[in-house]
Design a protein around this motif. Structure first.
Motif, PDB file in Angstrom:
ATOM      1  N   GLU A  76       1.082  -1.106   0.045  1.00  0.00           N
ATOM      2  CA  GLU A  76      -0.032   0.019  -0.095  1.00  0.00           C
ATOM      3  C   GLU A  76       0.946   1.199   0.035  1.00  0.00           C
ATOM      4  N   PHE A  77       0.402   2.320  -0.662  1.00  0.00           N
ATOM      5  CA  PHE A  77       1.011   3.420  -0.943  1.00  0.00           C
ATOM      6  C   PHE A  77       0.138   4.715  -0.373  1.00  0.00           C
ATOM      7  N   PRO A  78       0.801   5.789   0.146  1.00  0.00           N
ATOM      8  CA  PRO A  78      -0.101   6.944   0.419  1.00  0.00           C
ATOM      9  C   PRO A  78      -0.258   7.731  -0.844  1.00  0.00           C
ATOM     10  N   ALA A  79      -1.217   8.725  -0.595  1.00  0.00           N
ATOM     11  CA  ALA A  79      -1.592   9.655  -1.746  1.00  0.00           C
ATOM     12  C   ALA A  79      -0.460  10.840  -1.584  1.00  0.00           C
ATOM     13  N   ASP A  80       0.675  10.614  -2.027  1.00  0.00           N
ATOM     14  CA  ASP A  80       1.656  11.628  -1.713  1.00  0.00           C
ATOM     15  C   ASP A  80       2.843  11.308  -2.890  1.00  0.00           C
ATOM     16  N   VAL A  81       3.293  12.458  -3.190  1.00  0.00           N
ATOM     17  CA  VAL A  81       4.403  12.139  -4.206  1.00  0.00           C
ATOM     18  C   VAL A  81       5.592  11.427  -4.014  1.00  0.00           C
ATOM     19  N   SER A  82       5.787  10.847  -2.485  1.00  0.00           N
ATOM     20  CA  SER A  82       6.792   9.873  -2.191  1.00  0.00           C
ATOM     21  C   SER A  82       6.394   8.564  -2.738  1.00  0.00           C
ATOM     22  N   ALA A  83       5.121   8.164  -3.065  1.00  0.00           N
ATOM     23  CA  ALA A  83       4.535   6.823  -3.340  1.00  0.00           C
ATOM     24  C   ALA A  83       5.266   6.383  -4.649  1.00  0.00           C
ATOM     25  N   ALA A  84       5.489   7.059  -5.615  1.00  0.00           N
ATOM     26  CA  ALA A  84       5.865   6.370  -6.722  1.00  0.00           C
ATOM     27  C   ALA A  84       7.547   5.950  -6.719  1.00  0.00           C
ATOM     28  N   ALA A  85       8.061   6.713  -5.947  1.00  0.00           N
ATOM     29  CA  ALA A  85       9.662   6.172  -5.771  1.00  0.00           C
ATOM     30  C   ALA A  85       9.620   4.975  -4.850  1.00  0.00           C
ATOM     31  N   ALA A  86       8.581   5.008  -3.618  1.00  0.00           N
ATOM     32  CA  ALA A  86       8.504   3.726  -2.975  1.00  0.00           C
ATOM     33  C   ALA A  86       8.046   2.302  -3.830  1.00  0.00           C
ATOM     34  N   ALA A  87       7.014   2.628  -4.749  1.00  0.00           N
ATOM     35  CA  ALA A  87       6.764   1.761  -5.499  1.00  0.00           C
ATOM     36  C   ALA A  87       7.673   1.210  -6.444  1.00  0.00           C
ATOM     37  N   ARG A  88       8.514   2.190  -7.028  1.00  0.00           N
ATOM     38  CA  ARG A  88       9.477   1.358  -7.959  1.00  0.00           C
ATOM     39  C   ARG A  88      10.567   0.561  -7.021  1.00  0.00           C
ATOM     40  N   ALA A  89      10.992   1.286  -5.787  1.00  0.00           N
ATOM     41  CA  ALA A  89      11.767   0.303  -5.173  1.00  0.00           C
ATOM     42  C   ALA A  89      11.365  -1.135  -4.583  1.00  0.00           C
ATOM     43  N   TRP A  90       9.942  -0.937  -4.406  1.00  0.00           N
ATOM     44  CA  TRP A  90       9.258  -2.220  -3.948  1.00  0.00           C
ATOM     45  C   TRP A  90       9.215  -3.167  -5.234  1.00  0.00           C
ATOM     46  N   VAL A  91       9.077  -2.501  -6.601  1.00  0.00           N
ATOM     47  CA  VAL A  91       8.905  -3.338  -7.670  1.00  0.00           C
ATOM     48  C   VAL A  91      10.262  -4.165  -7.878  1.00  0.00           C
ATOM     49  N   ARG A  92      11.334  -3.395  -7.854  1.00  0.00           N
ATOM     50  CA  ARG A  92      12.806  -3.960  -7.997  1.00  0.00           C
ATOM     51  C   ARG A  92      13.152  -5.123  -6.964  1.00  0.00           C
TER      52      ARG A  92
END
Length: 128
Positions: free
Chosen positions: A7-23
């Motif tokens: 799960e990711f927040p409605a925040d600009v940091s979400a995309a970077a966190a999602a990229r790291a998770w996918v990697r």
């Protein structure tokens, strides 16, 4: 393999966190050949949830005979998003076009309280 989700927040940091998770998940599943496209797709879908839905989101990765499926669920009801015509001078609006170009299939599932945008990437190094 069992699907993984985050799960990711409605925040600009979400995309970077999602990229790291996918990697991380792609590395654990031995999907080095598809990781760059997977990172691109999840980044676009999570960014859409933040920018347009302004909601939290839940990303799910699953692997089957089709390849790597990436789904992002948000909580904003709207018309299903579609790729826009590209304008050479435009600086935005390319996300879904890019998703459609790198995926073997993609779509939107509507829910009473939002939608799930998904894409399937052919994983050349996966033996489904």
């Amino acid at each position: 393999m069992r699907p993984r989700w985050a799960e990711f927040p409605a925040d600009v940091s979400a995309a970077a966190a999602a990229r790291a998770w996918v990697r991380e998940v792609c590395a654990a599943w031995g999907l080095g050949g598809v990781v760059d496209d997977a990172v691109l797709v999840v980044s676009e879908l999570i960014s859409n949830a933040v920018d347009h839905a302004r909601s939290t989101s839940r990303a799910t990765l699953s692997l089957d005979q089709r390849g790597l499926a990436i789904a992002v669920r948000d909580f904003y009801v709207c018309e299903p998003p579609r790729p826009k015509s590209l304008k050479p001078s435009g600086t935005r609006g390319r996300g879904l076009f890019v998703v459609s170009m790198v995926s073997s299939a993609w779509g939107v599932d509507e829910h009473a309280d939002g939608k799930t945008m998904w894409a399937v990437l052919t994983a050349p190094d996966h033996r489904g």
